[in-house]
Design an enzyme around this catalytic site. Structure first.
Site, PDB file in Angstrom:
ATOM      1  N   LYS A 155       0.869  -1.198   0.000  1.00  0.00           N
ATOM      2  CA  LYS A 155       0.000   0.000   0.000  1.00  0.00           C
ATOM      3  C   LYS A 155       0.886   1.222   0.000  1.00  0.00           C
ATOM      4  O   LYS A 155       1.980   1.172   0.553  1.00  0.00           O
ATOM      5  CB  LYS A 155      -0.888   0.008   1.257  1.00  0.00           C
ATOM      6  CG  LYS A 155      -1.803  -1.191   1.408  1.00  0.00           C
ATOM      7  CD  LYS A 155      -3.085  -1.047   0.628  1.00  0.00           C
ATOM      8  CE  LYS A 155      -3.900  -2.328   0.727  1.00  0.00           C
ATOM      9  NZ  LYS A 155      -5.151  -2.315  -0.019  1.00  0.00           N
ATOM     10  N   LYS A 181       2.088  -9.310  -1.654  1.00  0.00           N
ATOM     11  CA  LYS A 181       1.379  -9.331  -2.927  1.00  0.00           C
ATOM     12  C   LYS A 181       1.085  -7.933  -3.433  1.00  0.00           C
ATOM     13  O   LYS A 181       1.017  -6.973  -2.643  1.00  0.00           O
ATOM     14  CB  LYS A 181       0.085 -10.151  -2.835  1.00  0.00           C
ATOM     15  CG  LYS A 181      -0.951  -9.583  -1.885  1.00  0.00           C
ATOM     16  CD  LYS A 181      -2.225 -10.402  -1.889  1.00  0.00           C
ATOM     17  CE  LYS A 181      -3.166 -10.017  -3.006  1.00  0.00           C
ATOM     18  NZ  LYS A 181      -3.676  -8.622  -2.918  1.00  0.00           N
ATOM     19  N   ASP A 183      -1.493  -5.209  -5.217  1.00  0.00           N
ATOM     20  CA  ASP A 183      -2.921  -4.981  -5.018  1.00  0.00           C
ATOM     21  C   ASP A 183      -3.682  -5.314  -6.301  1.00  0.00           C
ATOM     22  O   ASP A 183      -3.091  -5.493  -7.360  1.00  0.00           O
ATOM     23  CB  ASP A 183      -3.177  -3.550  -4.544  1.00  0.00           C
ATOM     24  CG  ASP A 183      -4.171  -3.553  -3.389  1.00  0.00           C
ATOM     25  OD1 ASP A 183      -5.128  -4.350  -3.457  1.00  0.00           O
ATOM     26  OD2 ASP A 183      -3.994  -2.787  -2.439  1.00  0.00           O
ATOM     27  N   GLU A 184      -5.004  -5.413  -6.180  1.00  0.00           N
ATOM     28  CA  GLU A 184      -5.791  -5.940  -7.304  1.00  0.00           C
ATOM     29  C   GLU A 184      -5.782  -5.041  -8.536  1.00  0.00           C
ATOM     30  O   GLU A 184      -6.009  -5.509  -9.650  1.00  0.00           O
ATOM     31  CB  GLU A 184      -7.239  -6.225  -6.865  1.00  0.00           C
ATOM     32  CG  GLU A 184      -8.101  -5.014  -6.542  1.00  0.00           C
ATOM     33  CD  GLU A 184      -7.830  -4.430  -5.158  1.00  0.00           C
ATOM     34  OE1 GLU A 184      -7.117  -5.081  -4.372  1.00  0.00           O
ATOM     35  OE2 GLU A 184      -8.314  -3.319  -4.878  1.00  0.00           O
ATOM     36  N   HIS A 273      -7.508 -13.272  -6.637  1.00  0.00           N
ATOM     37  CA  HIS A 273      -8.215 -12.146  -6.016  1.00  0.00           C
ATOM     38  C   HIS A 273      -9.621 -12.128  -6.608  1.00  0.00           C
ATOM     39  O   HIS A 273      -9.800 -12.422  -7.786  1.00  0.00           O
ATOM     40  CB  HIS A 273      -7.479 -10.841  -6.310  1.00  0.00           C
ATOM     41  CG  HIS A 273      -7.886  -9.725  -5.392  1.00  0.00           C
ATOM     42  ND1 HIS A 273      -9.127  -9.135  -5.458  1.00  0.00           N
ATOM     43  CD2 HIS A 273      -7.241  -9.125  -4.377  1.00  0.00           C
ATOM     44  CE1 HIS A 273      -9.203  -8.196  -4.517  1.00  0.00           C
ATOM     45  NE2 HIS A 273      -8.078  -8.172  -3.833  1.00  0.00           N
ATOM     46  N   LYS A 313     -12.945  -5.384   7.250  1.00  0.00           N
ATOM     47  CA  LYS A 313     -13.673  -4.228   6.710  1.00  0.00           C
ATOM     48  C   LYS A 313     -14.702  -4.604   5.643  1.00  0.00           C
ATOM     49  O   LYS A 313     -15.558  -3.792   5.302  1.00  0.00           O
ATOM     50  CB  LYS A 313     -12.680  -3.209   6.120  1.00  0.00           C
ATOM     51  CG  LYS A 313     -12.089  -3.599   4.759  1.00  0.00           C
ATOM     52  CD  LYS A 313     -11.131  -2.535   4.212  1.00  0.00           C
ATOM     53  CE  LYS A 313     -10.603  -2.928   2.846  1.00  0.00           C
ATOM     54  NZ  LYS A 313      -9.539  -2.072   2.341  1.00  0.00           N
TER      55      LYS A 313
HETATM   56  C1  CAP Z   1      -7.041  -5.261   1.666  1.00  0.00           C
HETATM   57  C2  CAP Z   1      -7.211  -5.279   0.181  1.00  0.00           C
HETATM   58  C3  CAP Z   1      -7.963  -6.479  -0.379  1.00  0.00           C
HETATM   59  C4  CAP Z   1      -9.437  -6.565  -0.022  1.00  0.00           C
HETATM   60  C5  CAP Z   1     -10.076  -7.765  -0.708  1.00  0.00           C
HETATM   61  C6  CAP Z   1      -7.883  -4.017  -0.311  1.00  0.00           C
HETATM   62  O1  CAP Z   1      -6.347  -4.158   2.130  1.00  0.00           O
HETATM   63  O2  CAP Z   1      -5.944  -5.272  -0.420  1.00  0.00           O
HETATM   64  O3  CAP Z   1      -7.915  -6.395  -1.763  1.00  0.00           O
HETATM   65  O4  CAP Z   1      -9.581  -6.698   1.326  1.00  0.00           O
HETATM   66  O5  CAP Z   1     -11.267  -8.085  -0.124  1.00  0.00           O
HETATM   67  O6  CAP Z   1      -7.473  -3.556  -1.372  1.00  0.00           O
HETATM   68  O7  CAP Z   1      -8.836  -3.567   0.298  1.00  0.00           O
HETATM   69  P1  CAP Z   1      -6.341  -3.787   3.684  1.00  0.00           P
HETATM   70  P2  CAP Z   1     -11.843  -9.557  -0.205  1.00  0.00           P
HETATM   71  O8  CAP Z   1      -5.651  -4.902   4.419  1.00  0.00           O
HETATM   72  O9  CAP Z   1      -5.586  -2.497   3.739  1.00  0.00           O
HETATM   73  O10 CAP Z   1      -7.766  -3.628   4.126  1.00  0.00           O
HETATM   74  O11 CAP Z   1     -10.794 -10.484   0.348  1.00  0.00           O
HETATM   75  O12 CAP Z   1     -13.061  -9.500   0.659  1.00  0.00           O
HETATM   76  O13 CAP Z   1     -12.128  -9.842  -1.610  1.00  0.00           O
HETATM   77 MG    MG Z   2      -6.559  -5.084  -2.435  1.00  0.00          MG
END
Ligand code: CAP
Ligand code: MG
Length: 415
Positions: A155, A181, A183-184, A273, A313
């Site tokens: 992040k 990893k 991020d998406e 993801h 969250k």
């Molecule tokens: C978490 C995260 C994940 C989501 C995916 C984000 O970051 O990288 O992609 O939580 O959700 O971008 O929000 P944080 P899920 O740890 O900073 O919250 O697993 O429900 O698909």
């Molecule tokens: Mg993410």
């Protein structure tokens, strides 16, 4: 020949065969049609039927291919439908989903429809590859046998340069997580080129492994059009990577299936993801359940799958998430098990809850909950590792924090 009305797809005396694919749906219908009409419409339109019952082209033998609505619950508007396996092309997930998650969601009189669950016959299961590494493979790779694997997402999710990205990853590995990893939504960006990020971050992984004496993994996000995903996977492999990450819903089932085949025999894991899943899963009364999506993903062959946290969250009902974890981790035919990933709003103070709820066969990922640590990424990762150590040793987090300052600061900020 008799016509085939929607109601004719109801066959409550029918016993599903081992060769049937069985789906459970819940629906709501317009008052202008009966429950039976609506239930039959689901079966008809997802198998062989259409709105006009009198097709000049219908043949007696084709009727047998029709779906059978064999179980109904009028109170709860639920039905179970058996589909003969000949309706499906084995090893073709898009075709299967065009049937059971296709046109039916748009029928006017079906005002709501949710695919709750699906069970596949053996011939279809055997056609798919399933995970290449599975839970046993990723545990073998990391050497971690009996605690959750720890991961972080770099992040801010977008904006860091390749150099900065690799440094953040290095700090997290040094602090004590195994997995870093992307991020998406991080791909090949003007400010962070894929071709630069991969070698730099994998070099940092090597450095972190040398320093810590621990195995570390990097999951680069290769999400892109298919041919480009293959190219990016090759680049990862050429630089000694052991995993790729794919946003499986935005890239699609065809691309995922092709990537799974492409990686066959190469020992490369797929971290899946599920970005976009909530567009299908979130409404209780319409869409496709995450349980069904998890079953599709395990069949096609993902090693890790985001599956919910209950305490973080992201939205998600407790029992439903537990069912998803059970499904991914169950012994099922010859398929390897997929490791569920808990991600979203996690931090060291939640580790106890996660283990209480899910046990230890999972990946615990924290982005904000590591990089948001007052003393930075390395301390954040250290705090996460300490939280797991405390739990493994049966010590209360607060007690362990007394002589573990990183954990103490994390608990002070978030707990
Ligand atoms: C978490 C995260 C994940 C989501 C995916 C984000 O970051 O990288 O992609 O939580 O959700 O971008 O929000 P944080 P899920 O740890 O900073 O919250 O697993 O429900 O698909
Ligand atoms: Mg993410």
């Amino acid at each position: 020949m008799r016509g085939m009305r929607y109601e004719d797809y109801l066959e409550e005396s029918y016993e599903p065969q081992e060769t049937d694919l069985v789906c459970e749906f819940r629906f709501e219908h317009d008052p202008s049609v009966s429950f039976e009409w609506a239930a039959g419409a689901i079966g008809a339109e997802s198998s062989i039927g259409t709105w006009d019952p009198h097709l000049s082209t219908m043949r007696e033998e084709i009727r047998e291919l029709g779906a059978k609505v064999f179980w109904t619950d009028k109170e709860d508007n639920r039905v179970k439908i058996a589909y003969p396996q000949d309706l499906f092309e084995p090893r073709n997930m898009p075709q299967i989903l065009s049937s059971i998650t296709g046109n039916i969601f748009g029928l006017s009189e079906l005002t709501r429809l949710k695919l709750l669950d699906v069970n596949f016959p053996e011939e279809i299961i055997n056609g798919f590859s399933g995970p290449q590494l599975g839970i046993s493979g990723v545990r073998e790779l990391t050497g971690i046998k009996d605690r959750p694997l720890l991961g972080t997402i770099v992040k801010p999710k977008l904006g860091l340069s390749d150099e900065q990205h690799s440094t953040v990853a290095y700090d997290a590995w040094r602090g004590g997580v195994e997995i870093v990893k992307d991020d998406e939504n991080l791909a090949d960006m003007s400010f962070n080129r894929f071709e630069d990020r991969i070698p730099k971050t994998l070099d940092k992984r090597d450095e972190a492994e040398d320093e810590t004496g621990e195995k570390k993994l990097y999951f680069p996000n290769i999400t892109a059009p298919l041919s480009e995903m293959k190219r990016r996977a090759d680049l990862v492999i050429d630089h000694g990577g052991e995993y790729v990450m794919i946003d499986i819903l935005t890239t699609g089932w065809s691309a995922l299936q092709e990537m799974r085949d492409y990686l066959e025999g190469k020992g490369i894991g797929i971290h899946a993801h599920r970005a976009q899943h909530a567009a299908y899963t979130r409404l209780e009364d319409h869409g496709i359940s995450m349980l069904a999506i998890a079953k599709f993903a395990r069949l096609v062959g993902v090693d890790n799958l985001h599956a919910g946290t209950i305490v973080g969250k992201m939205e998600g009902e407790k029992q439903e998430i537990l069912n998803i974890y059970d499904s991914l981790r169950s012994n099922f035919h010859d398929l390897k098990r997929t490791i569920p990933v808990a991600s979203g709003g996690l931090h060291p103070g939640l580790v106890d809850d996660l283990i209480d709820i899910f046990g230890t066969d999972l990946v615990t990922q924290a982005g904000g909950g590591i990089h948001g640590h007052p003393d930075g990424t390395e301390s954040g990762a250290r705090a996460m590792r300490q939280a797991v150590e405390a739990r493994t040793q049966g010590i209360e987090l607060q007690d362990y924090a007394e002589d573990h300052p990183e954990l103490a600061k994390a608990l002070e900020k978030w707990d």
